[in-house]
Structure formats: C-alpha cells, structure tokens
Design an enzyme around this catalytic site. Structure first.
Site, PDB file in Angstrom:
ATOM      1  N   ASP A  24       0.902  -1.268   0.028  1.00 28.76           N
ATOM      2  CA  ASP A  24       0.103  -0.050  -0.078  1.00 28.76           C
ATOM      3  C   ASP A  24       0.814   1.217  -0.216  1.00 28.76           C
ATOM      4  O   ASP A  24       1.639   1.412   0.790  1.00 28.76           O
ATOM      5  CB  ASP A  24      -0.721   0.020   1.281  1.00 28.76           C
TER       6      ASP A  24
ATOM      7  N   GLU B 274       2.067  -0.476  -4.920  1.00 24.56           N
ATOM      8  CA  GLU B 274       0.971   0.599  -5.013  1.00 24.56           C
ATOM      9  C   GLU B 274       1.615   2.050  -5.307  1.00 24.56           C
ATOM     10  O   GLU B 274       2.009   2.559  -4.140  1.00 24.56           O
ATOM     11  CB  GLU B 274      -0.246   0.593  -4.199  1.00 24.56           C
TER      12      GLU B 274
HETATM   13  C1  NOJ Z   1      -4.619   2.737  -0.826  1.00 20.77           C
HETATM   14  C2  NOJ Z   1      -5.486   1.912  -0.635  1.00 20.77           C
HETATM   15  O1  NOJ Z   1      -5.796   0.941  -2.018  1.00 20.77           O
HETATM   16  C3  NOJ Z   1      -6.663   2.614  -0.152  1.00 20.77           C
HETATM   17  O2  NOJ Z   1      -7.924   1.619  -0.357  1.00 20.77           O
HETATM   18  C4  NOJ Z   1      -6.448   3.181   0.994  1.00 20.77           C
HETATM   19  O3  NOJ Z   1      -7.728   4.039   1.561  1.00 20.77           O
HETATM   20  C5  NOJ Z   1      -5.105   4.184   1.075  1.00 20.77           C
HETATM   21  N1  NOJ Z   1      -4.179   3.487   0.506  1.00 20.77           N
HETATM   22  C6  NOJ Z   1      -4.589   4.426   2.425  1.00 20.77           C
HETATM   23  O4  NOJ Z   1      -4.240   3.041   2.867  1.00 20.77           O
END
Ligand code: NOJ
Length: 594
Positions: free
Chosen positions: A241, A295
C-alpha cells in the site's frame, strides 16, 4: 504417499494439460523452480510474470455467518469458483485487526485477524485451501501508516519522551499552525494536533491513519518482522500500500512554488525510499520466492525502473495509475479518449526495458467498475463490452489483475444520495466541500456516480436470493446493486456465453500463449478513436488483437498490408479470416494469429 500424490498433482497434471494445449510453446507450470534462469524475448521468465491475479476485498466477497459482512470462511467456501476462472494468485485486501476507519487500511494489530472476518484458524484454513488448489495468495502490506489505535501509536501520543514517540512523525506548530501545508488524501491538512502534547502528527490519509516514521530503524525492524511472520505462514508475497510514501524529507518543506497540485508526486519523492526498499529486499524478500507489487501513487514512468528494475533488487512490479486516472482532473471526473488510453500503453512499452515488469488493471477497490467506466453498462452492450475489456486486460503486456465481480460484469451502483455511501473519502469530502457550499449537492453526487470507490465495494452478487446471496442478514454492510437478479455468479456459471466463461477462455488462451506474456507490444493505429489494434510478437509467434471499443459497428481496414490471419478467439460470432478489412460489430473483440 500423500507427498508423492501432491507432487504428481503439482507437476505432472499441468504438464499433461500443457502437452495437450494447441501450441508446442505452452508455458511451463507455475512454480518456484519453473524456468530457473531461462529467458523469453530478453525477459527472465518468472512465475509472477505469467500469473493472472484475482483481487478479493474480503468485506464484500462472501458472508458466512450472517452478520452482513464478508469474512474469511466465506472466501474459503468460494475457492472453487475462483480456481474455476483459471487464476493463479489471489491478492487479499487487508484482513488484519482494524477499527475500520478506512475498511482495514488502518491496522490496529498486524498479527491478528479482524474480528468480523474470523480467526487466525480461519486464515490458515483459507491459505490451505488456496494451496491445495495450486494457487498462491499475496497479502496487503499497509505500513506507510497504522491505525491510531495500534499499541505503538497509543504509546507514542502519550508523551514526548515515550519510547514509541519516534515510531510516528511528530512536529511542533509552526507560526501557530500545521508544520507545513501538506494535505491529506481524505481532505483537509495532513497534520493533526494532539491534545496530550500539543504537537502535530502526520497523516497522509485519515486522522486515524498516522504515518509511521521509517527513519527509525526500530520501525523498519518491526515491519520486516511482521512481513516474515506472514511469509513464514505461507503467504506468497505482498501488494504494498502506497509504498513510495514511506520516506519523508524530515525538514518538511511546504509544497514547491511551481507545484501543480499533484501532491502524490511530492509524497513519493522522499530521499530514502530506495534505500529502505533495498533493505527490505535484503532482509526479507530475497529470502523467499515471493511476488511483490507496489501501489505506486505518485511515481512517474521515468522513475518506475528505480523501483522495479530487477538489477536493483527492490520490487517485482508496481501499479501505475495513468490508466485509472485517465478520467480525472483535480480528483473530479473528466472525459477521456481512446487515443489517450492507447498512448499510455505505448509509453509503458517504450519506457520499460526487459529488466522491468509491469501490471495491467482496469479496476480495484479504489475505482469504479471497469465495465461502467471503460465499457458500456447499458443492457445491450454490457456483456460484449465486458468481454472486449477482458480481451484487452489479458492481452496487454504485464501481469493482469482482475478485481472481484468484474468477471461477472458487475456495474456501478446507482447512487442518488449521500447516506448511501460508506467511504471515508466521500464523507470527508462532503464535509469539506458540500457543507461549506463550495460544491452543490447535485454536482457532488453526479461526480460520485462516476468516480466513487464504493462502486467497487458493493457486495459480490452470487445468486438471485435476497442481497444477491452475499449474506443471509437482512442488510449487507453496503447495499447490494439492485441489478443482482440479472447479474450474478449462479447465472454466469450456468451460461456458456457468460462473461465469466469468456474470462476463463481468455485466461486459458493466455496461459498457452507465451507471446501474450513476453511478446513485444505494438499499437498499430494510435489515432483511431474507437479501434484498438495491436500486435504481440514473440519470435515467430505473432498475434493481432483488434478491439472495437465503441457500440458502433466498424468496417476496419487493417493498417499497412496486414491481413487478419487465423482467428484464435473472439467475443462475438464474427468468423472472417485472411481479410484486410475486418467487419466488427459494436464492442467486438478478436484475436488473430498472424
Ligand atoms: C491505498 C488503498 O488502496 C486505499 O484503499 C486506502 O484508502 C489508502 N491506500 C490508504 O491506505
């Protein structure tokens, strides 16, 4: 004996199936030792390059105990459904203990399962079921921030000299205000003043998601330990993440003067990012045969190889957001064109060499439904357009990620009012924009009907029973899309022509066609406004993919002197071969062997 049987199942059966496949070049079965150092088209062959991934958002997948919330036992009960699709890897969105300010992306205890989702025994059972079916499972690693209810933060906020103080990022006020002008992804400033000490802590997301201080070696050690905990249990890797945000410039300057509003770029530019990921790789990842996908909000294509070039020993691949941000400007919806979309894939092909690898995805839990956004969810076009998108997803270069429900052609939810949303991003934006009268209610809702993350989070539609068979409770945690009686898994499994059946065929086809994994990508007609025609070439194996991404029929003259060869697969009933003009119905997709 049992071991021998498992070995036969693991290695011999896929080999037999592969031998039966149409092309002699079929890929080896996925497995840690498959390929060793063999290459294709200059790429090192790896199981995670050949895998197809299926993302599960546990809260919305399947409820087994009638509380209206999806859970781990629910997922275990549907493993045959997932395996039936032909995917290799499951990415499980967070299932850790959490107060759910952001649906599990705010973790209170990294080694505990969220109570609503079940127990550690349920997790072990799920992982066992995944492995028994010869699949793998990667977990979500959410370590840019934790929950404010995590024991570390509970301690950290107590006093300036608490031994956990440096686990998070604390600063005194500057000129009586926040330490700098950074903003949170969920509206308002990225700093919150804490009454106990009068200092501010950093939260790039919700107030309940304080950012961890990666410059503290103890924090990094804690993270590596918890990663090992899950890998030792048998997890096959991580989706990480917002991983580019972990390193911060500790002087916390304001946004630069020439700043274009893209705060992700600023947050992803911390000075020690690559040192920390290389350390994580050395300490943890290199010791396991795992898959990692970052991500990568805020990371430009130019900077992507810094994270994924295999010679740097960081991550395997990242999610680039150019495609899913194509219809956004300043967080709001904007129209987009097909040439813009095609240009992104060409940029990827040119910007990444054989040492880097990419992902392909059209949706996830943070985005609207693929068919409503890139296809056409009207009754006439939903099925062919979802199949055309499946063709695209599974023939572009990169590891494909399917989001739960897209294999059924699930659509956006017909939201009409604010209390139908659950997402903290929406609720905070409402307070910041609508309550202050900067944006009208009508405009706000109209935008969310196109952009909301909750479109993806409505429960899976399993059958025609109340709540789409997702739960036996009277009410699901988030309303089921009212179209579940016509769009659900039971019907899809019973129909040879369903979107699910097409995904399955496409996945099978990809598995026996290495050119679709390792082959060069070339866009044949970048400017055409409704046709996406491209080739994938691996040595003598060449495939032409022609997609009509519009509802209008097109008689498409192939560029140059190209002739469509033998038809390998199509989503409608077109059968032409050897032609120079391909007659495509609306949303028709074809794959030719050249
Ligand atoms: C990216 C995640 O995919 C999302 O769902 C989340 O709100 C944020 N990061 C914070 O963790």
């Amino acid at each position: 004996m049992r071991t021998l049987f498992c070995l036969i199942l693991t290695f011999a059966v896929p080999l037999i199936l592969a031998a039966r496949a149409e092309k002699p070049t079929a890929m080896e079965p996925l497995g840690p030792n498959a390929h060793n150092d063999s290459t294709a088209n200059g790429y090192k062959k790896k199981w995670w390059k050949e895998a197809v991934v299926y993302q599960i958002y546990p809260r919305s997948f399947k409820d087994s105990n009638g509380d209206g919330i999806g859970d781990l036992k629910g997922i275990t009960s549907q493993l045959d459904y997932i395996k039936g699709l032909g995917v290799d890897v499951i990415w499980l969105s967070p299932m850790y203990d959490s107060p759910n300010a952001d649906n599990g992306y705010d973790i209170r205890d990294y080694r505990k399962i969220m109570t609503e989702f079940g127990t550690m025994a349920d997790f072990d059972e799920l992982l066992k079921g995944v492995k028994q079916r010869n699949m793998k499972m990667i977990l979500d690693l959410v370590v840019n921030h934790s929950s404010d209810e995590h024991a570390w933060f509970v301690e950290s906020r107590k006093s300036k000299d608490n031994s956990y103080r440096d686990y998070y990022i604390w600063r005194p006020a500057k000129n009586g205000r926040e330490p700098n002008n950074w903003v949170s992804y969920f509206s308002g400033p990225a700093w919150k003043k804490d009454p106990a000490t009068g200092e501010y802590y950093l939260h790039l997301f919700a107030e309940k998601q304080p950012d961890l201080n990666w410059d503290n070696p103890k924090v990094r050690r804690e993270v590596y330990d918890l990663m090992k905990f899950w890998l030792d249990k048998g997890a096959d890797g991580f989706r990480m993440d917002v991983i580019p945000f972990i390193s911060k410039d500790q002087s916390f300057p304001d946004f630069p003067r020439d700043y274009d509003g893209n705060y992700g770029r600023v947050y992803a530019s911390g000075p020690k990012l690559h040192d920390y990921i290389q350390e994580m790789n050395r300490e943890v990842l290199s010791k396991y045969d795992v898959m990692t996908v970052g991500e990568a909000a805020g990371v430009t294509l130019e900077k992507t190889p810094l994270l994924v070039d295999e010679r740097r020993n960081e991550l395997n691949m990242i999610f680039q957001f150019d495609v899913v941000h194509i219809d956004r400007s300043g967080g709001r919806w904007k129209p987009w064109t097909l040439p813009e979309l095609k240009a992104i894939y060409t940029r990827f092909e040119k910007g990444l060499d054989v040492h880097s690898w990419n992902t392909v995805f059209l949706s996830n839990h943070d985005n609207p439904r693929a068919v409503s956004r890139f296809g056409d969810d009207s009754p006439q076009s939903r099925v062919p357009s979802a199949k055309a998108l499946a063709t695209m997803l599974l023939t572009l270069k990169g590891t494909p990620f399917i989001y739960q429900g897209d294999e059924l052609g699930m659509t956006n939810y017909p939201f009409t009012q604010i209390d139908e949303f659950d997402d903290i991003q929406v609720k905070n934006a409402w307070k910041a924009e609508v309550s202050t009268k900067q944006v009208s209610i009508a405009d706000f809702i109209a935008d969310l009907r196109k952009t909301s993350r909750d479109h993806a989070r409505t429960p899976m539609q399993w059958d025609e029973s109340p709540n789409g068979g997702f739960t036996t409770a009277a009410k699901a945690w988030l309303a089921v899309n009212p179209n579940y009686k016509g769009i659900n898994a039971r019907q899809a499994l019973a129909d040879r022509n369903s979107i699910y059946a097409y995904f399955k065929r496409m996945i099978e086809f990809r598995k026996r066609t290495p050119a679709l994994v390792y082959g060069d990508y070339k866009d044949l007609d970048p400017q055409h406004s409704s046709i996406f025609a491209y080739t994938r070439t691996l040595g003598a194996d060449k495939y032409l993919i022609v997609l009509n991404l519009s509802k209008h029929p097109v008689a498409y003259t192939l560029p140059g002197s190209l002739k469509a060869g033998q038809l390998a697969l199509s989503n409608l009933d077109g059968k032409e071969e050897g032609v120079t003009v391909v007659d495509l119905k609306g949303w028709e997709a074809r794959i030719y062997e050249l």
